[in-house]
Write a protein that holds these residues in place. Structure first.
Motif, PDB file in Angstrom:
ATOM      1  N   ARG A 171     -36.779 -14.570 -21.761  1.00  0.00           N
ATOM      2  CA  ARG A 171     -37.026 -14.166 -20.432  1.00  0.00           C
ATOM      3  C   ARG A 171     -38.762 -14.521 -20.380  1.00  0.00           C
ATOM      4  NH1 ARG A 171     -34.876 -11.843 -15.504  1.00  0.00           N
ATOM      5  NH2 ARG A 171     -33.041 -12.028 -16.617  1.00  0.00           N
ATOM      6  N   VAL A 191     -39.604 -18.253 -20.825  1.00  0.00           N
ATOM      7  CA  VAL A 191     -39.374 -19.206 -19.576  1.00  0.00           C
ATOM      8  C   VAL A 191     -40.233 -19.094 -18.425  1.00  0.00           C
ATOM      9  CG1 VAL A 191     -37.433 -19.628 -17.933  1.00  0.00           C
ATOM     10  CG2 VAL A 191     -36.908 -19.542 -20.323  1.00  0.00           C
ATOM     11  N   PHE A 249     -42.787 -22.152 -17.840  1.00  0.00           N
ATOM     12  CA  PHE A 249     -42.408 -23.105 -16.503  1.00  0.00           C
ATOM     13  C   PHE A 249     -43.621 -22.838 -15.542  1.00  0.00           C
ATOM     14  CE2 PHE A 249     -38.401 -23.286 -19.140  1.00  0.00           C
ATOM     15  CZ  PHE A 249     -38.208 -24.465 -18.928  1.00  0.00           C
ATOM     16  N   LEU A 254     -34.055 -20.394 -11.771  1.00  0.00           N
ATOM     17  CA  LEU A 254     -33.721 -20.506 -13.278  1.00  0.00           C
ATOM     18  C   LEU A 254     -32.875 -19.544 -13.730  1.00  0.00           C
ATOM     19  CD1 LEU A 254     -37.069 -21.936 -14.981  1.00  0.00           C
ATOM     20  CD2 LEU A 254     -35.256 -23.091 -14.063  1.00  0.00           C
ATOM     21  N   LEU A 297     -33.420 -25.429 -25.501  1.00  0.00           N
ATOM     22  CA  LEU A 297     -34.882 -25.395 -24.743  1.00  0.00           C
ATOM     23  C   LEU A 297     -35.906 -26.090 -25.369  1.00  0.00           C
ATOM     24  CD1 LEU A 297     -35.084 -21.803 -22.923  1.00  0.00           C
ATOM     25  CD2 LEU A 297     -34.386 -23.953 -21.886  1.00  0.00           C
ATOM     26  N   LEU A 321     -36.475 -30.889 -19.275  1.00  0.00           N
ATOM     27  CA  LEU A 321     -36.547 -29.472 -18.794  1.00  0.00           C
ATOM     28  C   LEU A 321     -36.490 -29.407 -17.062  1.00  0.00           C
ATOM     29  CD1 LEU A 321     -38.821 -27.745 -21.207  1.00  0.00           C
ATOM     30  CD2 LEU A 321     -36.232 -27.943 -21.350  1.00  0.00           C
ATOM     31  N   VAL A 360     -32.368 -26.194 -17.121  1.00  0.00           N
ATOM     32  CA  VAL A 360     -32.730 -24.737 -17.618  1.00  0.00           C
ATOM     33  C   VAL A 360     -31.859 -23.888 -17.227  1.00  0.00           C
ATOM     34  CG1 VAL A 360     -34.457 -23.240 -17.732  1.00  0.00           C
ATOM     35  CG2 VAL A 360     -35.073 -25.687 -17.849  1.00  0.00           C
ATOM     36  N   GLN A 400     -29.724 -21.116 -19.303  1.00  0.00           N
ATOM     37  CA  GLN A 400     -29.883 -19.780 -18.927  1.00  0.00           C
ATOM     38  C   GLN A 400     -28.540 -19.200 -18.618  1.00  0.00           C
ATOM     39  OE1 GLN A 400     -32.808 -17.406 -18.772  1.00  0.00           O
ATOM     40  NE2 GLN A 400     -32.996 -18.962 -20.439  1.00  0.00           N
TER      41      GLN A 400
END
Length: 412
Positions: free
Chosen positions: A26, A29, A33, A46, A88, A95, A100, A104
């Motif tokens: 978590r 990401v 991102f 996401l 990932l 991506l 993504v 997730q």
């Protein structure tokens, strides 16, 4: 060391390994991102499927665990998490938001399969140790999970700094794959599997206590996420002008502290002298106490008191009472369940839990945008009030249920 305790420790260790990767992915990401230029809304999106598929997984996962065994559903979850991590590692050009979100979604399914399996296994492994032992074991499992998820935030950020995004993902995937192999070897097969193959409609409990508890759980977790997921971190950053590291560190420490309180819940709650854990009355009392926290924080902010002090004191109080209330719920779902149907009951219960998280997450963004943090807190107080009302019919432990040893599980 007896077999029950050994198997409990193996389940707990596997759950710990998974939980660290769940917190780390978590954080990875969110940070990576953000660095890629994703907007806050895109980053939030996401995780939409992560929460949504938790609802579906808990509904189906409990039924699946009763058919094929909880150890197998736990290992399936661990394997899916390894796959989600590896998804990932593709080049940045791949991506996209849909890609993504799919990764997730896989991670969300894995997380709830693993959580449902680990917690339902405790009912079987506790055996004849009594309700006091069951409460202690489930509190330690749940509390340590939350503490380690907070630690996972730090681990994810540190790995991103040291090894960059893909290096961090490979390390996490390798460590979890090793944990999968170890638990696969050490755990017996068939834990939690029913002798007869249950039909899917049996997922929906016919026990009023389980249905009332699940409904209360929905609002309990909605009351946390309606201000904690979006409103609080945005307020800390935009209004109090905390930087990202301070916001992330503060929230991680709160989660870790929350986990320690949850693990210590059996010692914080006075139990009877007859080997019994808490009952419906404890759930009602802790919900009533919890109602004071969000309402008190909202009033403090409205009166113009120092917001930093109000939030820190309020969060400490909210975290302590919420952790105890959550630990009592996690115990009650096992205590109310017959041993041969525990996986389906736990799956149904955590479906409600996931639904509350999803509702709280979505409502948190809307409420903060339209009503500010005070509005989020009043929504939280309303959710706690609903959890309290839905806890009123909860019976004492042992009222009209089968004991842990009264139903024998297939262990083939």
């Amino acid at each position: 060391m007896n077999d029950s305790l050994k198997n409990y420790l193996v389940v707990t260790a596997g759950y710990w390994a998974f939980t660290i990767t769940d917190g780390a992915i978590r954080m990875l990401v969110v940070l990576y991102f953000h660095l890629l230029g994703y907007s806050p809304f895109e980053v939030a999106m996401l995780f939409l499927f992560y929460e949504f598929f938790g609802i579906v997984t808990n509904l189906v996962g409990g039924w699946l665990g009763a058919r094929i065994g909880l150890n197998l559903t736990m290992h399936i979850g661990m394997g899916m998490q390894v796959g989600a991590l590896l998804m990932l590692t593709v080049p940045d050009a791949w991506l996209s938001v849909p890609y993504v979100m799919a990764a997730q979604a896989l991670s969300g399914i894995a997380k709830d399969l693993n959580k449902m399996s680990a917690k339902a296994s405790v009912k079987t492994l506790a055996g004849e140790g009594g309700e006091s032992r069951l409460f202690k074991w489930v509190a330690i499992l749940t509390g340590s999970k939350n503490a380690l998820k907070g630690a996972g935030f730090f681990i994810g950020a540190a790995l991103l700094e040291w090894l960059e995004f893909r290096g961090a993902l490979y390390v996490l995937a390798g460590a979890l794959a090793l944990a999968l192999l170890v638990t696969l070897v050490l755990l017996p097969s068939g834990v939690g599997r029913m002798k007869s193959k249950p039909k899917f409609r049996q997922v929906f409990s016919n026990k009023p206590a389980i249905n009332w508890l699940s409904a209360a759980r929905f609002f309990l977790f909605g009351s946390r996420d309606v201000w904690f997921v979006v409103g609080l971190p945005v307020f800390l950053y935009e209004v109090l002008h905390w930087d990202f590291m301070r916001v992330g560190g503060f929230l991680a420490l709160w989660v870790i502290g929350y986990g320690f309180v949850q693990a210590a819940a059996p010692r914080l709650i006075r139990r009877s002298h007859h080997g019994q854990g808490p009952g419906g009355g404890t759930a009602r009392l802790t919900a009533l106490l919890l109602l004071v926290a969000p309402a008190g924080i909202a009033l403090g902010l409205h009166q113009g008191y120092d917001p930093t002090r109000v939030l820190i004191v309020g969060l400490v109080g909210f975290g302590i009472v919420f952790a105890i209330n959550s630990a009592v719920h996690s115990y009650l779902i096992l205590a109310y369940s017959d041993a041969d149907k525990v996986s389906m009951n736990v799956g149904f219960y955590y479906m409600a839990n996931a639904g509350g998280r999803l509702a709280g997450t979505v409502l948190s963004g809307w409420a903060y945008q339209t009503q500010g943090l005070e509005g989020c807190l009043w929504w939280s107080a309303g959710f706690v009030a609903m959890a309290l009302l839905l806890s009123l019919p909860l019976p004492p432990v042992g009222a009209g249920r089968t004991g842990p040893g009264d139903a024998k599980l297939a262990a083939s």
